[in-house]
Design an enzyme around this catalytic site. Structure first.
Site, PDB file in Angstrom:
ATOM      1  N   SER A   1      -3.508   0.342  14.133  1.00  0.00           N
ATOM      2  CA  SER A   1      -4.451   1.358  14.492  1.00  0.00           C
ATOM      3  C   SER A   1      -4.739   1.422  15.958  1.00  0.00           C
ATOM      4  CB  SER A   1      -5.708   1.243  13.699  1.00  0.00           C
ATOM      5  OG  SER A   1      -6.574   2.214  14.145  1.00  0.00           O
TER       6      SER A   1
ATOM      7  N   GLY B   1       0.759  -1.295  -0.033  1.00  0.00           N
ATOM      8  CA  GLY B   1       0.089   0.013   0.005  1.00  0.00           C
ATOM      9  C   GLY B   1       0.789   1.093   0.067  1.00  0.00           C
TER      10      GLY B   1
ATOM     11  N   ASN C   1       1.873  -2.167   5.469  1.00  0.00           N
ATOM     12  CA  ASN C   1       0.704  -0.897   5.450  1.00  0.00           C
ATOM     13  C   ASN C   1      -0.606  -1.102   4.759  1.00  0.00           C
ATOM     14  OD1 ASN C   1       0.185   1.976   5.864  1.00  0.00           O
ATOM     15  ND2 ASN C   1       0.463   1.806   3.443  1.00  0.00           N
TER      16      ASN C   1
ATOM     17  N   SER D   1       1.674   3.508  -2.367  1.00  0.00           N
ATOM     18  CA  SER D   1       1.584   4.498  -3.205  1.00  0.00           C
ATOM     19  C   SER D   1       0.812   5.834  -2.983  1.00  0.00           C
ATOM     20  CB  SER D   1       0.658   3.876  -4.364  1.00  0.00           C
ATOM     21  OG  SER D   1      -0.506   3.778  -4.151  1.00  0.00           O
ATOM     22  N   ARG D   2       0.229   5.737  -1.602  1.00  0.00           N
ATOM     23  CA  ARG D   2      -0.738   6.912  -1.084  1.00  0.00           C
ATOM     24  C   ARG D   2      -0.488   7.048   0.280  1.00  0.00           C
ATOM     25  NH1 ARG D   2      -6.535   6.212  -3.412  1.00  0.00           N
ATOM     26  NH2 ARG D   2      -6.373   4.213  -2.368  1.00  0.00           N
TER      27      ARG D   2
ATOM     28  N   THR E   1      -9.535  -6.633  12.811  1.00  0.00           N
ATOM     29  CA  THR E   1      -8.227  -6.810  11.822  1.00  0.00           C
ATOM     30  C   THR E   1      -7.005  -6.298  12.472  1.00  0.00           C
ATOM     31  OG1 THR E   1      -8.711  -4.842  10.215  1.00  0.00           O
ATOM     32  CG2 THR E   1      -9.594  -7.037   9.776  1.00  0.00           C
TER      33      THR E   1
ATOM     34  N   TYR F   1     -12.861  -3.534  10.699  1.00  0.00           N
ATOM     35  CA  TYR F   1     -11.517  -3.007  10.893  1.00  0.00           C
ATOM     36  C   TYR F   1     -10.954  -3.230  12.139  1.00  0.00           C
ATOM     37  CZ  TYR F   1      -7.987   1.038  10.323  1.00  0.00           C
ATOM     38  OH  TYR F   1      -7.001   1.756  10.050  1.00  0.00           O
TER      39      TYR F   1
END
Length: 244
Positions: free
Chosen positions: A139, A9, A87, A11-12, A155, A152
């Site tokens: 998170s 992940g 990520n 690229s952003r 996970t 979420y």
């Protein structure tokens, strides 16, 4: 010997900031993306223009064959991966009774299975070398839980359990495994909440602002660096005091 980092992940948002920071710290970086091809290629162009070795590879982390092949592409170009940053992740807000089976399985496939797939791919060489570093991005919701984000949060809690258990298992082999737990970070993922909600979350954060991707990149770089050589199995919460 130059370290080779692989960021899923990448690229952003947080992943892009991590790739930039690790490149600046001397790593060759492999940037995994799923759909954001233009952003990934732009990041590679930016880094290579500054003399930093980088390449982008497309793969869904939920697909073990695809992500393993992507990692091998990077290794063929730069050498074995010695620093893995897990990520890649997806999110979604639903009341629990409205979570579909397909969403539940997809979010676990990306957020948890994805980490399993990448670790499986890079671990044999790390074990052979008795060295390596893995940083998982969890998170604060994996630490505290969040209403309407049960899937979420589950996970991200799983990633914390993975981090702690794997760190204990791999420590005798010289491999460190740690975790960063971001708070509310100003990325595309949270933009969907709307400006009013984002302002409220900033006010709720004791330091008085939302986090930036660069804040998390700094935490990753610390855990990946020599200064953290005696740190493993830890969760570094970077949330501006949000869950104090």
């Amino acid at each position: 010997m130059k370290r080779v980092a692989f960021i899923t992940g990448g690229s952003r948002g947080i992943g892009r900031a991590v790739a930039r920071r690790l490149a600046e710290e001397g790593c060759a970086v492999g940037i995994d993306y799923l759909q954001a091809r233009e952003q990934a290629q732009a990041l590679v162009s930016e880094l290579t223009a500054r003399g930093r070795p980088a390449m982008a590879v497309q793969a869904d982390v939920a697909d073990q064959t695809a992500i393993t092949a992507a990692i091998r592409q990077v290794e063929e170009a730069f050498g074995p991966v010695s620093l893995l940053v897990n990520n890649a992740g997806i999110a979604g807000q639903h009341q629990f009774q409205d979570i579909t089976s397909s969403f539940w399985h997809r979010i676990f496939a990306v957020n948890v299975d994805g980490a399993y797939h990448t670790i499986q791919a890079v671990l044999p060489h790390m074990l052979h070398e008795k060295a390596g570093c893995i940083v998982n991005i969890s998170s604060i919701w994996g630490q505290r839980g969040a209403s309407c984000e049960t899937a979420y949060s589950a996970t991200k809690a799983a990633l914390i359990g993975l981090t702690r258990s794997l760190a204990m298992e791999l420590a005798p082999s010289g491999i460190r495994v740690n975790c960063v737990a971001p708070g509310v970070i100003h990325t595309d993922m949270v933009e969907v909440l709307g400006q009013e909600t984002l302002c409220a979350l900033a006010e709720e954060t004791p330091v008085g602002r939302l986090g930036t991707p660069e804040d998390i990149a700094a935490a990753v770089a610390f855990l990946a660096g020599d200064g953290a050589s005696f740190i493993t199995g830890q969760v570094l919460t970077a949330d501006g005091g949000f869950i104090l």
